[in-house]
Enzyme design. Structure first.
Site, PDB file in Angstrom:
ATOM      1  N   PHE A  18      41.583  43.818  88.195  1.00  0.00           N
ATOM      2  CA  PHE A  18      40.507  44.796  88.351  1.00  0.00           C
ATOM      3  C   PHE A  18      40.779  45.846  89.435  1.00  0.00           C
ATOM      4  O   PHE A  18      40.056  46.827  89.547  1.00  0.00           O
ATOM      5  CB  PHE A  18      39.143  44.120  88.629  1.00  0.00           C
ATOM      6  CG  PHE A  18      38.625  43.299  87.493  1.00  0.00           C
ATOM      7  CD1 PHE A  18      38.192  43.892  86.326  1.00  0.00           C
ATOM      8  CD2 PHE A  18      38.575  41.908  87.587  1.00  0.00           C
ATOM      9  CE1 PHE A  18      37.713  43.129  85.266  1.00  0.00           C
ATOM     10  CE2 PHE A  18      38.094  41.133  86.532  1.00  0.00           C
ATOM     11  CZ  PHE A  18      37.667  41.749  85.372  1.00  0.00           C
ATOM     12  N   ASP A  59      44.393  41.305  81.490  1.00  0.00           N
ATOM     13  CA  ASP A  59      45.631  42.072  81.423  1.00  0.00           C
ATOM     14  C   ASP A  59      45.704  43.035  82.596  1.00  0.00           C
ATOM     15  O   ASP A  59      44.669  43.519  83.045  1.00  0.00           O
ATOM     16  CB  ASP A  59      45.622  42.930  80.151  1.00  0.00           C
ATOM     17  CG  ASP A  59      46.661  42.506  79.142  1.00  0.00           C
ATOM     18  OD1 ASP A  59      47.181  41.393  79.263  1.00  0.00           O
ATOM     19  OD2 ASP A  59      46.921  43.289  78.218  1.00  0.00           O
ATOM     20  N   HIS A  77      31.600  40.309  80.535  1.00  0.00           N
ATOM     21  CA  HIS A  77      32.629  41.146  81.160  1.00  0.00           C
ATOM     22  C   HIS A  77      31.999  42.429  81.706  1.00  0.00           C
ATOM     23  O   HIS A  77      31.045  42.949  81.126  1.00  0.00           O
ATOM     24  CB  HIS A  77      33.705  41.486  80.125  1.00  0.00           C
ATOM     25  CG  HIS A  77      34.966  42.011  80.710  1.00  0.00           C
ATOM     26  ND1 HIS A  77      35.139  43.342  81.020  1.00  0.00           N
ATOM     27  CD2 HIS A  77      36.123  41.388  81.058  1.00  0.00           C
ATOM     28  CE1 HIS A  77      36.347  43.513  81.530  1.00  0.00           C
ATOM     29  NE2 HIS A  77      36.965  42.348  81.570  1.00  0.00           N
ATOM     30  N   TYR A  84      46.106  46.761  84.153  1.00  0.00           N
ATOM     31  CA  TYR A  84      45.877  48.111  83.628  1.00  0.00           C
ATOM     32  C   TYR A  84      47.206  48.661  83.112  1.00  0.00           C
ATOM     33  O   TYR A  84      48.259  48.416  83.691  1.00  0.00           O
ATOM     34  CB  TYR A  84      45.350  49.023  84.736  1.00  0.00           C
ATOM     35  CG  TYR A  84      43.993  48.647  85.280  1.00  0.00           C
ATOM     36  CD1 TYR A  84      42.876  48.540  84.450  1.00  0.00           C
ATOM     37  CD2 TYR A  84      43.813  48.417  86.640  1.00  0.00           C
ATOM     38  CE1 TYR A  84      41.627  48.214  84.967  1.00  0.00           C
ATOM     39  CE2 TYR A  84      42.559  48.091  87.165  1.00  0.00           C
ATOM     40  CZ  TYR A  84      41.480  47.989  86.327  1.00  0.00           C
ATOM     41  OH  TYR A  84      40.241  47.664  86.839  1.00  0.00           O
TER      42      TYR A  84
END
Length: 226
Positions: free
Chosen positions: A81, A68, A190, A70
């Site tokens: 990221f 997703d 992750h 941020y």
């Protein structure tokens, strides 16, 4: 938002033309138009396809998959990221940079903007390309995943010797879309604080990805950001 189609690099527009004209994508576009009337949506409309604009289809060497965007103000800018320069590093990005430092010996970056990686061939792809402000996962299940699955399939079918970095269970589920006979997959937990100590630290994916590229005669990625 009604100009969603033209804001993507021409190479991707050609490869994904069937997606843009499909019913699910029209539904997605209508959903986004309505969402924008009621909520703040991230990233800004002109940055939704930033990953594709920074990394044309024929320039992709590595695919890094996020889930997703941020959802905090000023954080999302269309690259998974990544955050714009001057924005505080989210925890997952801090952990990515720690692993980068340990793996490659590079200094800890001063900016969280990963655009330089994208321009060098790292497709920084989120599975869902938009989100409501302060509501994580709010645009999941609306059609973006169909679109980004198609992106992965197209890369798998029409390119060769790509390295897919699958971090976390969500990303690992995409492995079934990849032809393992002609591409490489590197898997790890992750980089979030919840799972980083379960094997993300020490995975050495930055150096390993470059070793795989070099083994096929492909120029490695320069990971330095400063």
């Amino acid at each position: 938002m009604d100009k969603i189609n033209p804001q993507i690099h021409e190479s991707w527009k050609q490869v994904l033309s069937e997606e843009f004209s499909s019913p699910y994508f029209q539904d997605l576009k209508e959903f986004l138009i309505e969402e924008k009337k009621k909520y703040r949506i991230y990233p800004p409309g002109n940055q939704i396809f930033e990953a594709f604009n920074k990394t044309p289809f024929d320039k992709v060497k590595i695919v890094l998959l996020g889930q997703d965007p941020y959802h905090g103000d000023g954080q999302a800018h269309g690259l998974c990221f990544s955050v714009p320069s001057g924005v505080d590093f989210p925890p997952s990005l801090q952990n990515i940079f720690r692993e980068l430092q340990t793996d490659t010996g590079l200094s800890y970056p001063k900016s969280g903007n990963l655009a330089a990686w994208a321009e060098r061939g790292v497709l920084l792809l989120n599975a869902t390309l938009t989100v409501r402000a302060n509501q994580a996962g709010s645009h999941q299940g609306r059609g973006w995943e169909i679109f980004t699955n198609a992106v992965i399939k197209k890369l798998s079918e029409e390119r060769a010797n790509l390295v897919f970095l699958l971090w976390g269970n969500f990303a690992r589920e995409k492995k079934s879309l990849i032809d393992l006979s002609k591409h490489f997959v590197l898997e790890a937990p992750h980089p979030s604080p919840l799972s980083v100590y379960r094997g993300f630290y020490g995975c050495k994916h930055f150096s390993k990805a470059n070793e795989l590229l070099v083994s096929k005669g492909i120029e490695p990625i320069v990971w330095r950001l400063d």
